[in-house]
Motif scaffolding. Structure first.
Motif, PDB file in Angstrom:
ATOM      1  N   LEU A 118       0.704  -1.314  -0.078  1.00 10.24           N
ATOM      2  CA  LEU A 118      -0.057   0.090  -0.076  1.00 10.24           C
ATOM      3  C   LEU A 118       1.007   1.288  -0.444  1.00 10.24           C
ATOM      4  O   LEU A 118       0.662   2.052  -0.716  1.00 10.24           O
ATOM      5  CB  LEU A 118      -0.896  -0.055   1.229  1.00 10.24           C
ATOM      6  CG  LEU A 118      -2.060  -1.109   1.180  1.00 10.24           C
ATOM      7  CD1 LEU A 118      -2.746  -1.153   2.621  1.00 10.24           C
ATOM      8  CD2 LEU A 118      -3.033  -0.519   0.082  1.00 10.24           C
ATOM      9  N   ASN A 122       1.109   3.851  -3.127  1.00 11.18           N
ATOM     10  CA  ASN A 122       0.961   5.365  -3.091  1.00 11.18           C
ATOM     11  C   ASN A 122       2.098   6.202  -3.707  1.00 11.18           C
ATOM     12  O   ASN A 122       1.743   7.089  -4.183  1.00 11.18           O
ATOM     13  CB  ASN A 122       0.336   5.863  -1.724  1.00 11.18           C
ATOM     14  CG  ASN A 122      -1.015   5.375  -1.519  1.00 11.18           C
ATOM     15  OD1 ASN A 122      -1.905   5.947  -2.063  1.00 11.18           O
ATOM     16  ND2 ASN A 122      -1.228   4.503  -0.313  1.00 11.18           N
ATOM     17  N   ASP A 372      -9.986   3.470 -14.028  1.00  9.84           N
ATOM     18  CA  ASP A 372      -9.296   3.402 -12.891  1.00  9.84           C
ATOM     19  C   ASP A 372      -7.763   4.023 -13.079  1.00  9.84           C
ATOM     20  O   ASP A 372      -7.124   3.690 -13.933  1.00  9.84           O
ATOM     21  CB  ASP A 372      -9.231   2.146 -12.285  1.00  9.84           C
ATOM     22  CG  ASP A 372      -8.604   1.816 -11.053  1.00  9.84           C
ATOM     23  OD1 ASP A 372      -7.657   2.770 -10.663  1.00  9.84           O
ATOM     24  OD2 ASP A 372      -8.957   0.827 -10.456  1.00  9.84           O
ATOM     25  N   ARG A 374      -5.453   3.651 -11.207  1.00  4.79           N
ATOM     26  CA  ARG A 374      -4.187   2.775 -10.894  1.00  4.79           C
ATOM     27  C   ARG A 374      -3.768   1.909 -12.133  1.00  4.79           C
ATOM     28  O   ARG A 374      -2.818   1.416 -11.858  1.00  4.79           O
ATOM     29  CB  ARG A 374      -4.861   2.126  -9.951  1.00  4.79           C
ATOM     30  CG  ARG A 374      -4.835   3.054  -8.496  1.00  4.79           C
ATOM     31  CD  ARG A 374      -5.732   2.126  -7.300  1.00  4.79           C
ATOM     32  NE  ARG A 374      -5.652   2.871  -6.151  1.00  4.79           N
ATOM     33  CZ  ARG A 374      -4.684   3.209  -5.162  1.00  4.79           C
ATOM     34  NH1 ARG A 374      -3.461   2.350  -5.138  1.00  4.79           N
ATOM     35  NH2 ARG A 374      -4.874   4.185  -4.055  1.00  4.79           N
ATOM     36  N   GLN A 397      -7.322  -3.043  -3.313  1.00  6.78           N
ATOM     37  CA  GLN A 397      -7.865  -1.881  -3.928  1.00  6.78           C
ATOM     38  C   GLN A 397      -9.206  -2.519  -4.725  1.00  6.78           C
ATOM     39  O   GLN A 397      -9.027  -3.766  -5.231  1.00  6.78           O
ATOM     40  CB  GLN A 397      -7.053  -0.965  -4.939  1.00  6.78           C
ATOM     41  CG  GLN A 397      -5.777  -0.399  -4.161  1.00  6.78           C
ATOM     42  CD  GLN A 397      -6.388   0.417  -3.084  1.00  6.78           C
ATOM     43  OE1 GLN A 397      -7.244   1.411  -3.024  1.00  6.78           O
ATOM     44  NE2 GLN A 397      -5.661   0.855  -1.970  1.00  6.78           N
TER      45      GLN A 397
END
Length: 406
Positions: A118, A122, A372, A374, A397
């Motif tokens: 995580l 980020n 998305d 990501r 996610q």
């Protein structure tokens, strides 16, 4: 892990014969231990049949309590010279306890891995949004052509605060960045409204922002000078000055090309079988991510999990992808033709049964049902960078979006 827990729940059965043979307070204590085991078993049956809880911290507490009670029962048997029975029960208890401890250690390691993923995800996302001027403009822009006199541009913090920077584009969309890890920034984005006038003061606006997790919140932006503004969130006011964005001055060369997303939704009564793939190409190599879900048509779906289908192997006029994640696996043959993606999909959704696609080819049109960042911000530098990206940014996610109506 759960099977070991179930074994602990029925361990009391092994105490029935000693309880029948012993007398006095020893029998009374063993009866108490057996009653505790039966109560825990009844509780677990009720939780299994009627509880919707996904996180079961009570299992830890029950396991510790039963382990102590069963241990005391074994010690009692040793004191009453039931050595063979006590040694057998000790061996069973050690195997159960050892197995559960090993599994809990595995869970702890997996939790640590997810926490690191995580954090790394980020970090990668922040850098990706500023990896080039083209990416910065496409993700946060446009910064010209404003119909109103918004304070457009990139604004950075003066001094120290949990907020770090603000980006405002020509359409009044706002991104407010904050420190989410020691050296990593995350942001709340324009999930609510864009800038709107809050009063007769032409230098003051209101905006509603959507954080990564939680409900939208309101901020008030005031342009105090040509190159300065303040942001008020609840009772906190933070001052920013205009500054160049942290765009990478020398972007790394690219070896991958993003081919785009391709999607189709097939109606089955009140449901829609959504098939969407994102594809990348590096020479003769192809990489992919896909969504293969049956969802309620005409509604917003919040917890859709994309599959990283990895690198495809050349097969005929297309590429064969194969993947496995958790208890799901599948293969997909994807070929590109006339701007469409021709998909032949075979899904094994769980270990107990199959949800097979038929052998017919599905034509996925260029476009998307789910969007998305990501996925769409995946690096184009090299296949190893692409794999590292998806090893981290999708951990824990979900993707959300509106499912087409049928």
């Amino acid at each position: 892990m759960y099977l070991l827990y179930c074994a602990l729940l029925v361990f009391w059965v092994l105490l029935l014969w000693p309880t029948f043979r012993l007398k006095g307070w020893a029998r009374g204590w063993l009866l108490f231990v057996i009653a505790a085991g039966i109560a825990a078993l009844i509780y677990e049956i009720r939780m299994y049949l009627w509880s919707l809880a996904n996180i079961r911290l009570d299992i830890i507490l029950i396991s510790i309590a039963l382990g102590l009670l069963y241990g005391s029962a074994v010690a009692l048997l040793f004191s009453r010279h039931w050595r063979k029975a006590a040694m057998l029960l000790t061996a069973v208890l050690v195997m159960i306890g050892g197995g559960m401890s090993y599994k809990w250690i595995e869970v702890g390691r997996e939790g640590q891995r997810m926490s690191e993923a995580l954090e790394e995800g980020n970090r990668l996302l922040f850098k990706a949004k500023f990896r080039s001027w083209e990416t910065y403009e496409s993700h946060f822009g446009p910064f010209t052509g404003a119909s109103e006199d918004f304070p457009t541009g990139h604004w950075q913090i003066e001094g120290r605060s949990r907020f770090t920077r603000v980006i405002i584009n020509a359409k009044g969309r706002v991104w407010l960045f904050y420190q989410c890890y020691e050296d990593i920034e995350c942001h709340s984005g324009p999930g609510g409204s864009g800038l709107r006038k809050s009063s007769d003061d032409p230098r003051q606006w209101l905006a509603s922002l959507k954080p990564p997790v939680g409900m939208p919140f309101d901020i008030e932006i005031t342009q105090t000078e040509t190159d300065a503004l303040s942001v008020k969130e609840r009772d906190q006011t933070v001052h920013f000055t205009k500054a160049p964005p942290p765009v990478d001055p020398a972007p790394a060369p690219q070896s991958l090309r993003f081919l785009g997303s391709f999607a189709d939704a097939e109606c089955i009564r009140e449901h829609a079988k959504v098939r969407q793939v994102w594809l990348w190409q590096a020479g003769q190599r192809h990489y992919g991510v896909g969504i293969f879900s049956t969802l309620i048509a005409g509604q917003q779906s919040l917890f859709v999990r994309p599959f990283v289908i990895g690198e495809g192997v050349k097969e005929g006029g297309g590429w064969r992808f194969a993947w496995q994640r958790d208890d799901r696996s599948g293969t997909a043959l994807i070929a590109l033709k006339d701007g469409d993606a021709i998909l032949t999909l075979d899904l094994d959704l769980n270990q107990n049964g199959r949800d097979l696609e038929d052998a017919n080819q599905l034509v996925l049109k260029a476009g998307e049902i789910f969007s998305d960042e990501r996925i769409e911000l995946a690096p184009l530098t090299a296949g190893a960078d692409w794999q590292h990206w998806f090893d981290n940014v999708l951990v824990g996610q979900f993707t959300s979006g509106d499912v087409p109506a049928c």
